[in-house]
Structures are given as C-alpha cells and as structure tokens.
Motif scaffolding. Structure first.
Motif, PDB file in Angstrom:
ATOM      1  N   PHE A  17       0.832  -1.208   0.000  1.00  0.00           N
ATOM      2  CA  PHE A  17       0.000   0.000   0.000  1.00  0.00           C
ATOM      3  C   PHE A  17       0.865   1.256   0.000  1.00  0.00           C
ATOM      4  N   ARG A  18       1.956   1.234   0.764  1.00  0.00           N
ATOM      5  CA  ARG A  18       2.858   2.390   0.789  1.00  0.00           C
ATOM      6  C   ARG A  18       3.439   2.641  -0.594  1.00  0.00           C
ATOM      7  N   ARG A  21       1.039   3.969  -3.244  1.00  0.00           N
ATOM      8  CA  ARG A  21       0.766   5.397  -3.043  1.00  0.00           C
ATOM      9  C   ARG A  21       1.985   6.262  -3.372  1.00  0.00           C
ATOM     10  N   LEU A  28       5.835   8.066   4.647  1.00  0.00           N
ATOM     11  CA  LEU A  28       4.718   7.494   5.403  1.00  0.00           C
ATOM     12  C   LEU A  28       4.946   7.641   6.897  1.00  0.00           C
ATOM     13  N   LEU A  61      -2.615   6.155   4.835  1.00  0.00           N
ATOM     14  CA  LEU A  61      -2.705   5.428   3.571  1.00  0.00           C
ATOM     15  C   LEU A  61      -4.111   5.417   2.975  1.00  0.00           C
TER      16      LEU A  61
END
Length: 89
Positions: A17-18, A21, A28, A61
């Motif tokens: 997910f990091r 994005r 993050l 996120l």
C-alpha cells in the motif's frame, strides 16, 4: 501498566500500500507520526504493530485496518482466570 494492544500485521500488504501510493518509508512515517525504523520493522514483521500506530498508518494510507492485519481484531481479551476456572471444573 497493561500491555499495549497490538495487531498481527501483514507487513507485505503494508509495504505494498505504501509503494502503490508512491510513498517512501520516511514519507509514510512522517504522515503517520511514527519513526522510519519502526515502520520498516513492521513491514518486515520484526516487531509487533501497536493498534494505535496501525490506525495512524491506515489513516495516512486511506485504507481500512482490515487491509493490513492477518487476523480479525478482537474487541476484548478473554479473562484468563475465568478460562482456567471453566476448564478446571
């Protein structure tokens, strides 16, 4: 002092997910107000992820916490004394 509640995180999902994005570990970590080294340890599943920090990461996120945990979150811990009494009977 009671132990800090933690979740059993899916570090691969957290990292994915990091990366999706377009965020670095440092980006993050700053958005979620955690240290970059802690985030890296959670992604590698080297350390337990405190529930409060998991929530911060999920907000940063824009995902639900269920997306990064391996097990459903428990709403309450069983009373160990009560469990022992029931099994002893």
């Amino acid at each position: 002092m009671p132990p800090t509640p933690t979740v059993r995180q899916n570090g691969h999902a957290l990292r994915s997910f990091r990366e999706i994005r377009g965020l670095s570990v440092a980006d993050l970590a700053e958005r979620a107000d955690v240290s970059p080294s802690a985030l890296r340890n959670w992604e590698l599943e080297n350390k337990a992820l405190p529930t409060v920090k998991a929530e911060r990461l999920c907000v940063a996120l824009s995902i639900r916490i269920a997306a990064i945990v391996r097990e459903p979150l428990a709403t309450a811990q069983p009373d160990q004394d009560a469990l022992q009494e029931r099994t002893a009977s």
